[in-house]
Structures are given as C-alpha cells and as structure tokens.
Motif scaffolding. Structure first.
Motif, PDB file in Angstrom:
ATOM      1  N   THR A  70      40.930  53.091  18.365  1.00  0.00           N
ATOM      2  CA  THR A  70      40.577  51.909  19.154  1.00  0.00           C
ATOM      3  C   THR A  70      39.483  51.107  18.474  1.00  0.00           C
ATOM      4  O   THR A  70      39.560  49.877  18.372  1.00  0.00           O
ATOM      5  CB  THR A  70      40.122  52.327  20.560  1.00  0.00           C
ATOM      6  OG1 THR A  70      41.202  52.997  21.220  1.00  0.00           O
ATOM      7  CG2 THR A  70      39.710  51.105  21.375  1.00  0.00           C
ATOM      8  N   LYS A  72      38.785  51.207  15.346  1.00  0.00           N
ATOM      9  CA  LYS A  72      39.348  50.674  14.106  1.00  0.00           C
ATOM     10  C   LYS A  72      40.085  49.365  14.384  1.00  0.00           C
ATOM     11  O   LYS A  72      39.943  48.385  13.633  1.00  0.00           O
ATOM     12  CB  LYS A  72      40.291  51.705  13.474  1.00  0.00           C
ATOM     13  CG  LYS A  72      40.925  51.242  12.172  1.00  0.00           C
ATOM     14  CD  LYS A  72      41.612  52.395  11.467  1.00  0.00           C
ATOM     15  CE  LYS A  72      42.744  52.982  12.297  1.00  0.00           C
ATOM     16  NZ  LYS A  72      43.466  54.057  11.576  1.00  0.00           N
ATOM     17  N   PHE A  73      40.859  49.333  15.464  1.00  0.00           N
ATOM     18  CA  PHE A  73      41.518  48.101  15.869  1.00  0.00           C
ATOM     19  C   PHE A  73      40.490  47.027  16.214  1.00  0.00           C
ATOM     20  O   PHE A  73      40.682  45.845  15.903  1.00  0.00           O
ATOM     21  CB  PHE A  73      42.433  48.346  17.075  1.00  0.00           C
ATOM     22  CG  PHE A  73      43.798  48.838  16.699  1.00  0.00           C
ATOM     23  CD1 PHE A  73      44.580  48.148  15.798  1.00  0.00           C
ATOM     24  CD2 PHE A  73      44.317  50.002  17.263  1.00  0.00           C
ATOM     25  CE1 PHE A  73      45.843  48.591  15.449  1.00  0.00           C
ATOM     26  CE2 PHE A  73      45.574  50.458  16.926  1.00  0.00           C
ATOM     27  CZ  PHE A  73      46.346  49.753  16.014  1.00  0.00           C
ATOM     28  N   PHE A  77      40.724  43.476  14.666  1.00  0.00           N
ATOM     29  CA  PHE A  77      41.270  42.452  15.551  1.00  0.00           C
ATOM     30  C   PHE A  77      40.239  41.404  15.962  1.00  0.00           C
ATOM     31  O   PHE A  77      40.502  40.198  15.891  1.00  0.00           O
ATOM     32  CB  PHE A  77      41.869  43.119  16.797  1.00  0.00           C
ATOM     33  CG  PHE A  77      42.299  42.157  17.867  1.00  0.00           C
ATOM     34  CD1 PHE A  77      43.479  41.445  17.731  1.00  0.00           C
ATOM     35  CD2 PHE A  77      41.538  41.971  19.002  1.00  0.00           C
ATOM     36  CE1 PHE A  77      43.891  40.555  18.713  1.00  0.00           C
ATOM     37  CE2 PHE A  77      41.934  41.097  19.997  1.00  0.00           C
ATOM     38  CZ  PHE A  77      43.117  40.381  19.846  1.00  0.00           C
ATOM     39  N   PRO A 153      47.978  49.857  10.977  1.00  0.00           N
ATOM     40  CA  PRO A 153      47.017  49.297  11.940  1.00  0.00           C
ATOM     41  C   PRO A 153      46.695  47.831  11.676  1.00  0.00           C
ATOM     42  O   PRO A 153      46.523  47.048  12.614  1.00  0.00           O
ATOM     43  CB  PRO A 153      45.774  50.172  11.742  1.00  0.00           C
ATOM     44  CG  PRO A 153      46.251  51.408  11.084  1.00  0.00           C
ATOM     45  CD  PRO A 153      47.404  50.989  10.237  1.00  0.00           C
ATOM     46  N   ILE A 156      49.528  45.635  13.019  1.00  0.00           N
ATOM     47  CA  ILE A 156      49.473  45.540  14.481  1.00  0.00           C
ATOM     48  C   ILE A 156      48.328  44.625  14.912  1.00  0.00           C
ATOM     49  O   ILE A 156      48.483  43.791  15.811  1.00  0.00           O
ATOM     50  CB  ILE A 156      49.331  46.930  15.102  1.00  0.00           C
ATOM     51  CG1 ILE A 156      50.601  47.743  14.859  1.00  0.00           C
ATOM     52  CG2 ILE A 156      49.043  46.837  16.600  1.00  0.00           C
ATOM     53  CD1 ILE A 156      50.518  49.177  15.336  1.00  0.00           C
ATOM     54  N   ALA A 157      47.168  44.761  14.261  1.00  0.00           N
ATOM     55  CA  ALA A 157      46.020  43.910  14.600  1.00  0.00           C
ATOM     56  C   ALA A 157      46.320  42.449  14.317  1.00  0.00           C
ATOM     57  O   ALA A 157      45.997  41.568  15.132  1.00  0.00           O
ATOM     58  CB  ALA A 157      44.790  44.368  13.823  1.00  0.00           C
ATOM     59  N   MET A 221      41.652  45.628  23.354  1.00  0.00           N
ATOM     60  CA  MET A 221      41.901  46.699  22.403  1.00  0.00           C
ATOM     61  C   MET A 221      41.929  48.077  23.056  1.00  0.00           C
ATOM     62  O   MET A 221      42.487  49.015  22.482  1.00  0.00           O
ATOM     63  CB  MET A 221      40.835  46.679  21.303  1.00  0.00           C
ATOM     64  CG  MET A 221      40.971  45.541  20.322  1.00  0.00           C
ATOM     65  SD  MET A 221      42.526  45.619  19.350  1.00  0.00           S
ATOM     66  CE  MET A 221      43.590  44.541  20.318  1.00  0.00           C
ATOM     67  N   PRO A 228      52.018  49.296  19.321  1.00  0.00           N
ATOM     68  CA  PRO A 228      52.068  50.585  18.615  1.00  0.00           C
ATOM     69  C   PRO A 228      53.261  51.442  19.037  1.00  0.00           C
ATOM     70  O   PRO A 228      53.845  52.138  18.195  1.00  0.00           O
ATOM     71  CB  PRO A 228      50.745  51.258  19.014  1.00  0.00           C
ATOM     72  CG  PRO A 228      49.849  50.145  19.416  1.00  0.00           C
ATOM     73  CD  PRO A 228      50.734  49.121  20.036  1.00  0.00           C
ATOM     74  N   THR A 240      47.771  54.848  14.379  1.00  0.00           N
ATOM     75  CA  THR A 240      47.878  53.785  15.384  1.00  0.00           C
ATOM     76  C   THR A 240      47.983  54.374  16.787  1.00  0.00           C
ATOM     77  O   THR A 240      48.522  53.745  17.696  1.00  0.00           O
ATOM     78  CB  THR A 240      49.099  52.892  15.111  1.00  0.00           C
ATOM     79  OG1 THR A 240      50.296  53.699  15.139  1.00  0.00           O
ATOM     80  CG2 THR A 240      48.993  52.218  13.753  1.00  0.00           C
ATOM     81  N   THR A 242      46.816  55.012  20.212  1.00  0.00           N
ATOM     82  CA  THR A 242      45.846  54.399  21.111  1.00  0.00           C
ATOM     83  C   THR A 242      45.688  55.224  22.385  1.00  0.00           C
ATOM     84  O   THR A 242      46.435  56.169  22.644  1.00  0.00           O
ATOM     85  CB  THR A 242      46.283  52.980  21.487  1.00  0.00           C
ATOM     86  OG1 THR A 242      47.515  53.047  22.226  1.00  0.00           O
ATOM     87  CG2 THR A 242      46.489  52.129  20.240  1.00  0.00           C
TER      88      THR A 242
END
Length: 292
Positions: A70, A72-73, A77, A153, A156-157, A221, A228, A240, A242
């Motif tokens: 999370t 990391k996203f 993001f 990741p 996705i971000a 996030m 994901p 990824t 979450t």
C-alpha cells in the motif's frame, strides 16, 4: 421555539441518520464483533476467539505484504496523480475558450469501469499479447510487464493515475479560478513573475486543493481492489497484494470471515492513522503559508 426548531432539524436529518445507522453504524459494530470470532461465513455457529485473529494477522506474511505494498503504491501514485492533475489544471485554466469541453474530456476516464479498463490493459500488456509479440519480434525486447515485481505495481499506479487525474484536475481548476487577480498583480509589482510567481504565489494559494486531492489520493490507495485483482491477482510474489485483496482472499476464498474481518479492522486503523499523518503534514505546510 428552540425545541420546535430542534425537532424539525432532527426530522429533516432523520433519513440520513437512519441510512447511516443501517448501512454504516450497524455493519461497523457487527464487523468489529466478528473480528473476535472464527465464523466461516457459512455455518450459523461460531466461537469467540478473542484477539487470536489479530495476533495471527500480525505475524502473517500476506498481511505484512499488503501493508508495505500500500505504501509502495502511495509513493508512486500520489506524486504522479497530484503532479499530473495540477499540470492538466494549468493547461485548462490557460485556454482562452472551450475550458468546459476540455474539462469534460479529461474527466471521462474517471467514469470508465475499473474492470473494463483493467481488461483492456491486460489485453495489451499480457506476455503473449500482440504488442509484446511485436516488441520481441521487432526489437528483441522480452518484457513481462505484469509479471515483474517492479513493473506491475508501476503499471497499476499509472493506470489509476490516468483514471483519477482528470477528476482531481477539476479540483485544481476550481482552486486556480478562486485565486484573486489582485494577488497576482501585487506579486508582479514585487517582481514575482514566471516561475517565481507560480512557486511562491500559485502553489501556496492552491493549498485547499492540494489538501483535498492529497487526502483523497491517500485514502484511495488503501481501498484498491479491482485493478490488482484483474491484472495480477496480487502477484507476482505479493508485489501488488493490497489490503482489499487480502480481505477478499481470507473471507471469500478461504471462508475465514472472522479472520478477514480482523484484517479489515486493522486496515481501517492503518488507513485512518495514515490519513491523519498526511493531514498533519499538509496542515503544517498550510500554516507556513498563512492557512490556519
């Protein structure tokens, strides 16, 4: 007269209060209770296990992965979507006409279904897609976009940033339109033009917009699931994975509803604590520029 007004206020507020009690307060209390049980989602009987679910979650590798993934996203993001939204807002605000048309155009991705968008991205970037076959055949590039712990990741971000950038840009546009022209005129008289004006006048005056966009982005996030789930299923190697995927897997795949609810409670605590930290940081920055 005051009592009559109070009763009238409660009467008008009652639909929302009833709605909140049924769909928020009662589920919250029920979920908190279930977090201390071993309910399997199917059997009518279950036992009270105390804090066992929380202890198990604390030592769980997948829960720890969800925690770090999370953030990391967040690190990928939030800068992308905030910077991109501000850039779009500046472009829209600088247009002499058709601002509404371009605002709607940039806003459209926000209305797109997350499932549909993820399926399209999966079709383009899957290992045996036409795009990857062309890259391998033409340039010798053998890239597993969705199978890489680094690239998956990031993809996705960036996908989610594309989806929400137009929406957040509207908030920045509203902030830019609310800055009085007198402020810019005074700054010009003091020699603040170009980049100096943008950095020392526009950015501080956009504090309310920065505050709103950042808090919305941070909260988002901690609740991502669709992208994901469709693109990677939480992989590769939990890259990824979450909070919502972990809750879904435990509660609905493994039928450990009590344990899954305990993870949801932990997720809520971590979410509120993280948002509180970001709020304090933003408030300190705002206070530095005169926003109290």
């Amino acid at each position: 007269m005051d009592k009559s007004n109070a009763r009238m206020g409660w009467l008008f507020a009652s639909p929302y209060l009833v709605y909140s009690a049924i769909f928020f307060l009662f589920p919250l209390l029920w979920a908190t209770y279930l977090a201390f049980t071993n309910w399997n989602l199917i059997a009518p009987d279950y036992d009270f296990v105390g804090v066992q679910n929380f202890i198990e979650a604390f030592f769980s590798e997948s829960v720890r992965a969800a925690f770090f993934v999370t953030y990391k996203f967040l690190a990928m993001f939030v800068p992308i979507v905030v910077g991109g939204a501000l850039f779009l807002a500046l472009i829209i605000s600088s247009l002499p006409k058709f601002k509404g048309l371009f605002s709607v155009a940039f806003f459209l991705p926000y209305l797109a279904s997350g499932v549909a968008s993820a399926i399209v991205i999966n079709g383009i970037l899957s290992y045996n897609s036409s795009f990857n076959i062309w890259l391998r055949g033409s340039f010798g590039l053998d890239i597993d976009w969705l199978g890489s712990p680094i690239l998956a990741p990031l993809i996705i971000a960036m996908m989610m940033a594309w989806k929400f950038m137009g929406y957040y840009a509207l908030l920045f546009v509203a902030g830019l339109e609310s800055i009085p022209k007198e402020v810019y005129e005074a700054a010009k008289m003091d020699g603040a033009v170009g980049w100096k004006r943008f950095w020392h006048v526009t950015i501080p005056m956009l504090y309310p917009s920065f505050y709103t966009v950042t808090i919305l982005a941070v909260g988002l996030m901690f609740g991502i699931f669709t992208e994901p789930y469709v693109l990677t299923g939480g992989g590769p190697d939990f890259a990824t994975h979450t909070w919502q995927l972990e809750i879904y897997n435990q509660a609905f795949e493994r039928l450990q509803a009590g344990y899954g609810t305990a993870i949801a409670v932990i997720n809520s605590i971590v979410t509120f604590a993280s948002i509180l930290v970001f709020r304090k940081i933003l408030e300190m920055w705002g206070a530095k520029h005169g926003w109290e």
